[in-house]
Each structure stands twice: as C-alpha cells, then as structure tokens.
Design a protein around this motif. Sequence first.
Motif, mmCIF file in Angstrom:
data_model
loop_
_atom_site.group_PDB
_atom_site.id
_atom_site.type_symbol
_atom_site.label_atom_id
_atom_site.label_comp_id
_atom_site.label_asym_id
_atom_site.label_seq_id
_atom_site.Cartn_x
_atom_site.Cartn_y
_atom_site.Cartn_z
ATOM 1 N N SER A 196 0.824 -1.193 0.000
ATOM 2 C CA SER A 196 0.000 0.000 0.000
ATOM 3 C C SER A 196 0.865 1.253 0.000
ATOM 4 O O SER A 196 1.856 1.319 0.719
ATOM 5 N N LYS B 171 1.365 2.675 3.561
ATOM 6 C CA LYS B 171 1.861 1.864 4.681
ATOM 7 C C LYS B 171 2.751 2.662 5.646
ATOM 8 O O LYS B 171 2.815 2.322 6.819
ATOM 9 N N VAL C 98 -6.706 5.539 -4.273
ATOM 10 C CA VAL C 98 -7.174 4.597 -3.247
ATOM 11 C C VAL C 98 -8.608 4.956 -2.836
ATOM 12 O O VAL C 98 -9.137 5.993 -3.223
ATOM 13 N N THR D 217 -10.865 5.998 0.217
ATOM 14 C CA THR D 217 -10.835 6.535 1.577
ATOM 15 C C THR D 217 -12.258 6.569 2.123
ATOM 16 O O THR D 217 -13.148 7.148 1.503
ATOM 17 N N ASP E 46 -14.968 -0.879 -5.888
ATOM 18 C CA ASP E 46 -13.712 -1.581 -6.110
ATOM 19 C C ASP E 46 -13.256 -1.411 -7.562
ATOM 20 O O ASP E 46 -12.073 -1.196 -7.838
ATOM 21 N N ARG F 178 -11.625 1.922 -8.106
ATOM 22 C CA ARG F 178 -10.230 1.924 -7.631
ATOM 23 C C ARG F 178 -9.327 1.223 -8.636
ATOM 24 O O ARG F 178 -8.249 1.715 -8.956
ATOM 25 N N THR G 2 -9.908 7.817 -7.798
ATOM 26 C CA THR G 2 -9.804 8.045 -6.358
ATOM 27 C C THR G 2 -11.214 8.173 -5.792
ATOM 28 O O THR G 2 -12.046 8.878 -6.366
ATOM 29 N N SER H 293 -12.234 0.008 2.283
ATOM 30 C CA SER H 293 -11.363 1.186 2.404
ATOM 31 C C SER H 293 -9.885 0.834 2.530
ATOM 32 O O SER H 293 -9.518 -0.103 3.233
ATOM 33 N N ASP H 294 -9.061 1.626 1.880
ATOM 34 C CA ASP H 294 -7.617 1.548 2.086
ATOM 35 C C ASP H 294 -7.215 2.418 3.265
ATOM 36 O O ASP H 294 -6.180 2.217 3.890
ATOM 37 N N TRP H 295 -8.020 3.435 3.525
ATOM 38 C CA TRP H 295 -7.714 4.417 4.553
ATOM 39 C C TRP H 295 -9.039 4.933 5.107
ATOM 40 O O TRP H 295 -10.031 4.994 4.361
ATOM 41 N N THR I 165 -5.365 3.286 8.819
ATOM 42 C CA THR I 165 -5.835 2.104 8.104
ATOM 43 C C THR I 165 -7.103 1.617 8.798
ATOM 44 O O THR I 165 -7.314 1.932 9.980
#
Length: 278
Positions: free
Chosen positions: A3, A6, A47, A49, A211, A214, A219, A234-236, A250
């Motif tokens: 990611s 990260k 990503v 969010t 999905d 993404r 975004t 979610s990624d974030w 995260t």
Amino acid sequence: MTSPLKDVAAEPGSAKPDPLLVVDGVRRDFGGMRAVDVEHLEVQRGVVTGLIGPNGAGKTTLFNLLTGFDRPSAGRWTFDGQDVTTLPAHRLARRGMVRTFQLTRVLARLTVLENMKLAATGQRGERLLPALLRPLWGGQEAEIEKRADALLERFLLHTRRDEYAGYLSGGQRKLLEMARALMVDPALVLLDEPMAGVNPALRQDLLGHIDGLRRSGCTVLFVEHDMDVVMEISDWVVCMAQGRVIAEGTPASIVGNPDVIDAYLGSTHDEPGFREGE
Ligand SMILES: Nc1ncnc2c1ncn2[C@@H]1O[C@H](COP(=O)(O)OP(=O)(O)O)[C@@H](O)[C@H]1O
Ligand SMILES: [Mg+2]
C-alpha cells in the motif's frame, strides 16, 4: 501490492505520498454553529478513503463545500495541485471531481438515458431540459450516448434505459447516480452514503463498483455508516466528529481507536454501526 499508505502516520492531518485532494483550514459556520472545521486533510490518489463519523459530524457539509455546492466561511483546497476553492460544481465536474448525494437527485421526469446524457455536461440540470443542452454537446451526442449505454450496461440499468428515472427503486436510483457521476470520466468521486437504503444484493453490486473504480485508477472518498462495509473496501479511513477530523488511519487502526469510539459514544443520535458476529 504494497500500500502507498503503509508508512503514513495514523493521525489527523497526516501527509500522504501522492495526495489528489488537499484541504486547508476549511470552516463552515451556520449561525453560531461550526459545522465544519477541518485544519488539514490529504486524500491519497488512487485509493478508497472511507469517511466516517456520527450523525451531524459535518461529513455532508464538507462534501458540499469541496464539490462547489456550498461556500466555506474560511479555508481553501486544491485538486490535483490546483486551487479550486471558488469553482462551482459544474466546472469541478469538468475537471474530474464529482459527487453523489445522500438523498439521490436523479431527475424523475427524465428517462434513465436522459439523466446520463445530462451528466455529460457536468450540469446538475434541475432547470435545464435536455433539448436546451444539445448545443453544449457540440455534435458529440452519439459519442455521449455510447458512453451512457456502456455505463448503464455496467450498472445493470440498460433494461431501464428509456423509462422515467422516477420509476426506479431506491437502490436503482443509487446505481444511476453513481453511473451518472462517471459520465465525465472523473479522477475523484465523492460518494455520500452510497449504500444507505440499498438492499443487500445491490449493496454487493455497489461495493463491486467502488472496487472497480479503484482498479481503474479513480480516487474514491465515500461516507458510510456500516463499519463492515468501511472495513471491507477502504484503504484508509478518516473519522470526523463535531466538524473536525479526529482520527485517520488504516481500517485496522481505526477499529480500536479510542477517539473514534468516544466520538460515537458521545453522540446522541447514532449507533457506531459495528455489527457483531458477521
Ligand atoms: N444548511 C444548513 N443550515 C444550518 N445547519 C446546517 C445546515 N446543513 C447542515 N447543518 C448542520 O451542520 C451539522 C453537520 O451536518 P452534516 O454535514 O449534514 O453532518 P453529517 O453528514 O456528518 O451527518 C449538523 O449539526 C447540521 O444540523
Ligand atoms: Mg450526511
């Protein structure tokens, strides 16, 4: 794939490696009440969010400001490095920043296809009839219709193409809103509670579409109450309460975050939305 987030600190206002949207000092006062008070927020490019927070936290008001449907009392924001603070919604849409509404705004007395074609101009179009817009399409009507048909197929709405949008179910209107937002081939999509009032089968479809966005490099910033959905997609995650960003991180770091739990427990109107045993 590792990611891009990260190494990002799990704290409000944290810097992202490649932010598409950067918000600075944005406030919105309604009378004596400060509905939004965001000191700094960066949304990473490419990503998903999730934006969470109890009812009345200011999530919709922030969306309204960022997408040009309301004006801030103070502050500025950039989209892809450009200051877009004063741009109205239709110009933002043409630059690739679009949103959907918590309460859908499909135009009931236009057909599904007409709703789609109207979106190609970046107009919301409440007062405009499709015929009036024809000059704006500048001879691109066939191309626009082709894009609309492709999206309707992807969102499984093609069989309803020529029906009035008013005849769609609540869930199908949500799908149409999302499909419509994609007419301008956006770089950033803000979704305000896309799953609310949608039946379980359609929810899976909507999740799949988010999905898909993404995967296509789009975004996504989306408001959602169901924590299971937030955690899955979610990624974030960013959490707002009383107008402020009170936590970021995260999904895993947000679940046990005491500030997030406090925000929900402290709110009078809302349940946290964590479901057990699923
Ligand atoms: N147009 C408005 N006039 C006055 N107060 C408003 C207006 N819009 C929102 N608010 C208030 O601002 C706060 C934030 O609302 P909102 O952004 O809708 O929260 P959320 O979407 O997080 O539930 C709430 O207290 C709400 O009552
Ligand atoms: Mg809201």
